[in-house]
Design a protein around this motif. Structure first.
Motif, PDB file in Angstrom:
ATOM      1  N   CYS A   1       3.196  -5.456   4.712  1.00 16.96           N
ATOM      2  CA  CYS A   1       1.788  -4.677   4.123  1.00 16.96           C
ATOM      3  C   CYS A   1       0.910  -5.022   4.673  1.00 16.96           C
ATOM      4  O   CYS A   1       0.757  -5.522   5.215  1.00 16.96           O
ATOM      5  CB  CYS A   1       1.918  -4.066   3.157  1.00 16.96           C
ATOM      6  SG  CYS A   1       0.992  -3.000   2.833  1.00 16.96           S
ATOM      7  N   SER A   2       0.647  -4.421   5.440  1.00 17.96           N
ATOM      8  CA  SER A   2      -0.785  -4.822   6.441  1.00 17.96           C
ATOM      9  C   SER A   2      -2.478  -4.684   6.117  1.00 17.96           C
ATOM     10  O   SER A   2      -2.896  -5.231   5.906  1.00 17.96           O
ATOM     11  CB  SER A   2      -1.063  -3.373   7.226  1.00 17.96           C
ATOM     12  OG  SER A   2       0.197  -2.758   8.621  1.00 17.96           O
TER      13      SER A   2
ATOM     14  N   CYS B   1       1.257  -1.804   0.001  1.00 15.11           N
ATOM     15  CA  CYS B   1       0.257  -0.557  -0.283  1.00 15.11           C
ATOM     16  C   CYS B   1       1.031   1.225  -0.160  1.00 15.11           C
ATOM     17  O   CYS B   1       0.590   2.396  -0.596  1.00 15.11           O
ATOM     18  CB  CYS B   1      -1.054  -0.015   0.962  1.00 15.11           C
ATOM     19  SG  CYS B   1      -0.200   0.039   2.763  1.00 15.11           S
ATOM     20  N   GLY B   2       2.207   1.254   0.762  1.00 15.91           N
ATOM     21  CA  GLY B   2       2.779   2.627   0.684  1.00 15.91           C
ATOM     22  C   GLY B   2       2.867   3.279   1.473  1.00 15.91           C
ATOM     23  O   GLY B   2       2.781   4.639   1.184  1.00 15.91           O
ATOM     24  N   ALA B   3       1.532   2.939   2.594  1.00 12.26           N
ATOM     25  CA  ALA B   3       0.823   4.441   2.979  1.00 12.26           C
ATOM     26  C   ALA B   3       0.336   3.810   4.807  1.00 12.26           C
ATOM     27  O   ALA B   3       1.197   4.296   5.706  1.00 12.26           O
ATOM     28  CB  ALA B   3      -1.015   4.075   2.757  1.00 12.26           C
ATOM     29  N   CYS B   4       1.035   2.821   4.956  1.00 18.74           N
ATOM     30  CA  CYS B   4       0.880   1.673   6.485  1.00 18.74           C
ATOM     31  C   CYS B   4       2.051   1.808   7.586  1.00 18.74           C
ATOM     32  O   CYS B   4       3.446   2.334   6.582  1.00 18.74           O
ATOM     33  CB  CYS B   4       0.561  -0.085   6.533  1.00 18.74           C
ATOM     34  SG  CYS B   4       2.301  -0.671   6.106  1.00 18.74           S
TER      35      CYS B   4
ATOM     36  N   CYS C   1       5.048  -0.801   5.386  1.00 18.02           N
ATOM     37  CA  CYS C   1       5.700   0.549   4.451  1.00 18.02           C
ATOM     38  C   CYS C   1       6.818   1.399   4.887  1.00 18.02           C
ATOM     39  O   CYS C   1       7.473   1.707   3.648  1.00 18.02           O
ATOM     40  CB  CYS C   1       4.347   0.885   3.626  1.00 18.02           C
ATOM     41  SG  CYS C   1       3.528  -0.923   2.407  1.00 18.02           S
TER      42      CYS C   1
HETATM   43 ZN   LIG Z   1       1.237  -1.072   3.102  1.00 21.61          ZN
END
Ligand SMILES: [Zn+2]
Ligand SMILES: [Zn+2]
Length: 367
Positions: A106-107, A92-95, A98
């Motif tokens: 990644c969550s 996701c790049g946001a958790c 990441c």
């Molecule tokens: Zn993530």
């Protein structure tokens, strides 16, 4: 406009793939349309084909795609139309994980790689108005085209053939990453791999690259051990019921410094733990069968030994895959003997050959 594509569709758990025409949606923001040239087959595909894992059917699997970018959605910057690329797993790049450069944990891993729909909720494919699920590992590459994302699309050098590049997306990354990243194998280490399939041999190639002084491959299949020797194993052990721990001790009396287990079998992991040297490390990377438990004498861990686990070789595809491909281009990571090519139409034969051991790493090629 939805685009007609040719895909290997899995309609029934345990059933074969059927080559069918389906309609693929256009890439949305942050997404790319890839014209696929090759896709490796990995054991995760076989697992989803055989066993219920929460993924909806009918679905297009395949998660080691390689090909050319045909179109990019808004916000995609690091690759452009016409670029050659390798596809890896989605994150996701946001958790938090990441954010700490560990996208492999990644969550949102399950939602992004197994849900069967795109993160924007769209069903990626249709046939006669009926949904055909996909987005498998952010791709679904058992097809001649796929939708991928900026984060799992990795730029590929011009001089690496697609069929050799495709397996870097999962299997090679997983095996080699476990040796380079999780275990940080070095020349001063003795190394053993338990289970010398494509992932295990990729781990072993990393040990060969790092110059480990003793490199031991263990498997039940004699042909795989022959291949391991060709690729640089200094010793092999045929696991035909003999005492593997005693066989390892006979090769390196003080114990093994670094071991990768690809079997997920508890007696094998236990034997590996007991065969470790002081300060030795064993990393496991296979998903074990439900209900599996491992018993071992906990005193084994005193003496600084450790048991680790990793997915996707503890690797961030955007940095690790280009690095590993550069090792390959420099002649330091020669996985070509593992690869056997099949046309997409022969996917069922390729899966059967992988199960029987006839092919170590089948790679489908699209024409
Ligand atoms: Zn993530
Ligand atoms: Zn895989």
């Amino acid at each position: 406009m939805p685009m007609p594509v040719r895909a290997a569709v899995l309609r029934q758990r345990g059933g074969p793939y059927a080559i069918e025409q389906v309609e693929l949606v256009d890439p949305g923001p942050g997404q790319l349309l890839i014209k696929l040239a090759a896709c490796g087959i990995c054991f995760t595909d076989v697992g989803v084909q055989r066993y219920e894992q929460g993924t909806p059917l009918p679905q297009v699997l395949g998660h080691e795609g390689a090909g050319t970018v045909l179109a990019v959605g808004a916000g995609v910057r690091h690759v452009a139309v016409g670029d050659r690329v390798v596809l890896s797993y989605a994150s996701c790049g946001a958790c938090a994980n990441c954010g700490h450069d560990h996208p492999q944990y990644c969550s949102n891993f399950m939602a992004l790689n197994y849900a069967g729909v795109l993160p924007d909720g769209r069903v990626p494919m249709r046939q006669n108005g009926q949904p055909v699920y996909g987005g498998f590992f952010g791709q679904s590459s058992f097809a001649d085209h796929a939708i991928a994302y900026a984060r799992n699309t990795v730029k590929l050098a011009d001089d690496v053939p697609f069929a050799l590049a495709a397996p870097f997306g999962c299997g090679l990354q997983t095996g080699a990453g476990t040796a380079y990243n999780t275990l940080n194998v070095q020349a001063e280490h003795s190394f053993a791999v338990m289970g010398a399939g494509s992932v295990g041999l990729a781990a072993m190639l990393a040990a060969v690259d790092r110059g480990c002084h003793s490199i031991i491959a263990i498997d039940r299949v004699a042909e795989r051990l022959e291949l391991a020797r060709q690729l640089g194993a200094t010793h092999t052990i045929l696991a035909d019921g003999r005492d593997v721990m005693a066989a390892l001790r006979a090769i390196v009396a003080i114990g093994i410094d670094r071991i990768v287990d690809t079997t997920g079998a508890s007696p094998v992991i236990r034997a590996g733990l007991e065969a470790l040297a002081s300060r030795g490390e064993l990393a496991m990377l296979a998903v074990t069968a439900p209900g599996t438990e491992i018993t071992f004498n906990p005193n084994t861990l005193l003496g600084g030994r450790s048991l680790k686990g990793a997915v996707e070789g503890d690797a961030d595809p955007q940095s690790f895959i280009p690095w590993l491909i550069d090792r390959h281009r420099a002649g330091r990571f020669n996985h070509a003997p593992l690869v056997r090519e099949y046309p997409l139409e022969a996917i069922n034969e390729a899966v059967a050959d992988m199960a029987s051991g006839k092919a170590v790493k089948p790679v489908l090629v699209m024409r």
